[in-house]
Design a protein around this motif. Sequence first.
Motif, mmCIF file in Angstrom:
data_model
loop_
_atom_site.group_PDB
_atom_site.id
_atom_site.type_symbol
_atom_site.label_atom_id
_atom_site.label_comp_id
_atom_site.label_asym_id
_atom_site.label_seq_id
_atom_site.Cartn_x
_atom_site.Cartn_y
_atom_site.Cartn_z
ATOM 1 N N ASP A 82 0.843 -1.192 0.000
ATOM 2 C CA ASP A 82 0.000 0.000 0.000
ATOM 3 C C ASP A 82 0.880 1.244 0.000
ATOM 4 O O ASP A 82 1.748 1.394 0.860
ATOM 5 C CB ASP A 82 -0.918 0.013 1.227
ATOM 6 C CG ASP A 82 -1.996 -1.055 1.151
ATOM 7 O OD1 ASP A 82 -3.020 -0.807 0.497
ATOM 8 O OD2 ASP A 82 -1.799 -2.140 1.742
ATOM 9 N N ALA A 83 0.643 2.127 -0.958
ATOM 10 C CA ALA A 83 1.401 3.378 -1.065
ATOM 11 C C ALA A 83 0.666 4.460 -0.276
ATOM 12 O O ALA A 83 0.042 5.370 -0.846
ATOM 13 C CB ALA A 83 1.560 3.773 -2.529
ATOM 14 N N TYR A 84 0.716 4.370 1.062
ATOM 15 C CA TYR A 84 0.012 5.329 1.900
ATOM 16 C C TYR A 84 0.647 6.710 1.781
ATOM 17 O O TYR A 84 1.868 6.844 1.658
ATOM 18 C CB TYR A 84 0.026 4.883 3.363
ATOM 19 C CG TYR A 84 -0.803 3.657 3.634
ATOM 20 C CD1 TYR A 84 -2.179 3.682 3.445
ATOM 21 C CD2 TYR A 84 -0.220 2.470 4.056
ATOM 22 C CE1 TYR A 84 -2.959 2.560 3.692
ATOM 23 C CE2 TYR A 84 -0.978 1.341 4.305
ATOM 24 C CZ TYR A 84 -2.356 1.387 4.111
ATOM 25 O OH TYR A 84 -3.117 0.278 4.333
ATOM 26 N N PRO A 85 -0.166 7.755 1.878
ATOM 27 C CA PRO A 85 0.367 9.127 1.838
ATOM 28 C C PRO A 85 0.945 9.516 3.193
ATOM 29 O O PRO A 85 1.069 8.679 4.100
ATOM 30 C CB PRO A 85 -0.883 9.946 1.504
ATOM 31 C CG PRO A 85 -1.998 9.187 2.150
ATOM 32 C CD PRO A 85 -1.629 7.717 1.996
ATOM 33 N N ALA A 86 1.286 10.776 3.342
ATOM 34 C CA ALA A 86 1.726 11.296 4.636
ATOM 35 C C ALA A 86 0.625 11.081 5.681
ATOM 36 O O ALA A 86 -0.568 10.997 5.352
ATOM 37 C CB ALA A 86 2.064 12.780 4.507
ATOM 38 N N GLY A 87 1.026 10.985 6.948
ATOM 39 C CA GLY A 87 0.073 10.747 8.014
ATOM 40 C C GLY A 87 -0.456 12.030 8.627
ATOM 41 O O GLY A 87 0.193 13.076 8.581
ATOM 42 N N ASN A 88 -1.636 11.924 9.231
ATOM 43 C CA ASN A 88 -2.216 13.071 9.928
ATOM 44 C C ASN A 88 -1.922 12.974 11.425
ATOM 45 O O ASN A 88 -1.157 12.112 11.872
ATOM 46 C CB ASN A 88 -3.721 13.176 9.639
ATOM 47 C CG ASN A 88 -4.485 11.934 10.091
ATOM 48 O OD1 ASN A 88 -4.062 11.217 10.999
ATOM 49 N ND2 ASN A 88 -5.618 11.674 9.449
ATOM 50 N N GLU A 89 -2.567 13.843 12.220
ATOM 51 C CA GLU A 89 -2.279 13.880 13.646
ATOM 52 C C GLU A 89 -2.745 12.624 14.376
ATOM 53 O O GLU A 89 -2.315 12.349 15.500
ATOM 54 C CB GLU A 89 -2.922 15.118 14.292
ATOM 55 C CG GLU A 89 -4.447 15.151 14.287
ATOM 56 C CD GLU A 89 -5.016 15.747 12.993
ATOM 57 O OE1 GLU A 89 -6.189 16.177 13.039
ATOM 58 O OE2 GLU A 89 -4.302 15.776 11.966
ATOM 59 N N HIS A 90 -3.613 11.815 13.730
ATOM 60 C CA HIS A 90 -4.116 10.588 14.347
ATOM 61 C C HIS A 90 -3.402 9.349 13.821
ATOM 62 O O HIS A 90 -3.830 8.225 14.101
ATOM 63 C CB HIS A 90 -5.618 10.460 14.103
ATOM 64 C CG HIS A 90 -6.416 11.636 14.592
ATOM 65 N ND1 HIS A 90 -6.504 11.968 15.927
ATOM 66 C CD2 HIS A 90 -7.146 12.569 13.906
ATOM 67 C CE1 HIS A 90 -7.260 13.042 16.061
ATOM 68 N NE2 HIS A 90 -7.653 13.430 14.858
ATOM 69 N N LEU A 91 -2.332 9.523 13.042
ATOM 70 C CA LEU A 91 -1.566 8.441 12.426
ATOM 71 C C LEU A 91 -2.341 7.736 11.315
ATOM 72 O O LEU A 91 -1.981 6.629 10.899
ATOM 73 C CB LEU A 91 -1.084 7.419 13.466
ATOM 74 C CG LEU A 91 -0.199 7.967 14.586
ATOM 75 C CD1 LEU A 91 0.191 6.860 15.568
ATOM 76 C CD2 LEU A 91 1.055 8.618 14.035
#
Length: 343
Positions: free
Chosen positions: A29-38
């Motif tokens: 999975d090519a996940y993008p950058a994470g947010n404040e909740h991971l």
Amino acid sequence: MARPILAVRPLGFPWETPDPFLFCVHHRDAYPAGNEHLGPAASLAGRNLGQDFEIKDGWRMYHGNVVPGFPQHPHRGFETVTIVRHGYVDHSDSLGATARFGPGDVQWLTAGEGVVHSEMFPLIHRDAPNTLELFQIWLNLPGEDKLAPPHFSMLWNNDVPHANFVDGAGRTTDVTLVAGSLDGKRPPPPPARSWAARPDTDVAIWCIRMDAHAAWTLPHATHPAAVRQLYFFRGDALRVADDAIDQHAAIRLDASADVSLVAGKTECEMLLLQGRPIAEPVVQYGPFVMNTRAEIERAIRDYQRTQFGGWPWPKDDPVHERDAGRFARHIDGRIEKPVRDYP
């Protein structure tokens, strides 16, 4: 000389495996950058959250609603071997064990009589992509060990040995040994009740990487009853003995024969699964794998009655703090960390 290839099949999802293995899943999975909740710093609109198994924008949420992954779910009667290539996994279970592990690390979990665990994929990088790639292999247990006590163990990347081979042209083949010895190298022992722990089962789990055009001979298995399958999943082509394989495939091999491998024009990677079959009936119902239908029905009743010890965590999908690093906390409270963390 007999042809060492017994069968060739295209790779599916999951990958079909021979006894003593049940199947292998290759998550990419090519996940993008994470947010404040991971979770992903991207819109989740249009996803079937809780059942998101369809690739969209290059990644899936699986059963996760905020963080991708698999919230708490039960298992009985087999083992999971999780090999991480890229990204991170946050593990928590009903035994009270928990961990974060990453590239090159291996988790070996004996479900045995019953365990509930979660496997979440925290997106810890806020300013870069969070690619995830891992194998999860289900290894069966024989009937006498299906109700063994559950066991959780970690093989950190610095403890997992590599066997390296250089051909006459200076090209390298690297074999990562998760189970089974090669060229005098042996990985840490598997859990005590694992089929792989028995001296006469010849279980091997090897990750093989070959330079472009590299040549290497895969040695024959040591047990005459062993079966083996080679999963060619990366690279443009692979020559197996006299056969050219020009698509990614599951290749059933004669385990009694040495087999020459030659990579194509690009670097090639393969997963080898090998072992003596357990040769017992297999009855599977979702996360339970037993020998009879009656045993499956008992597993369902036991889980409904006991929840396999209950869930000690405040959430079904627990994740650790962004900067927690790699660690494991065992059921006795002992904290284990790898010798070297990533820079």
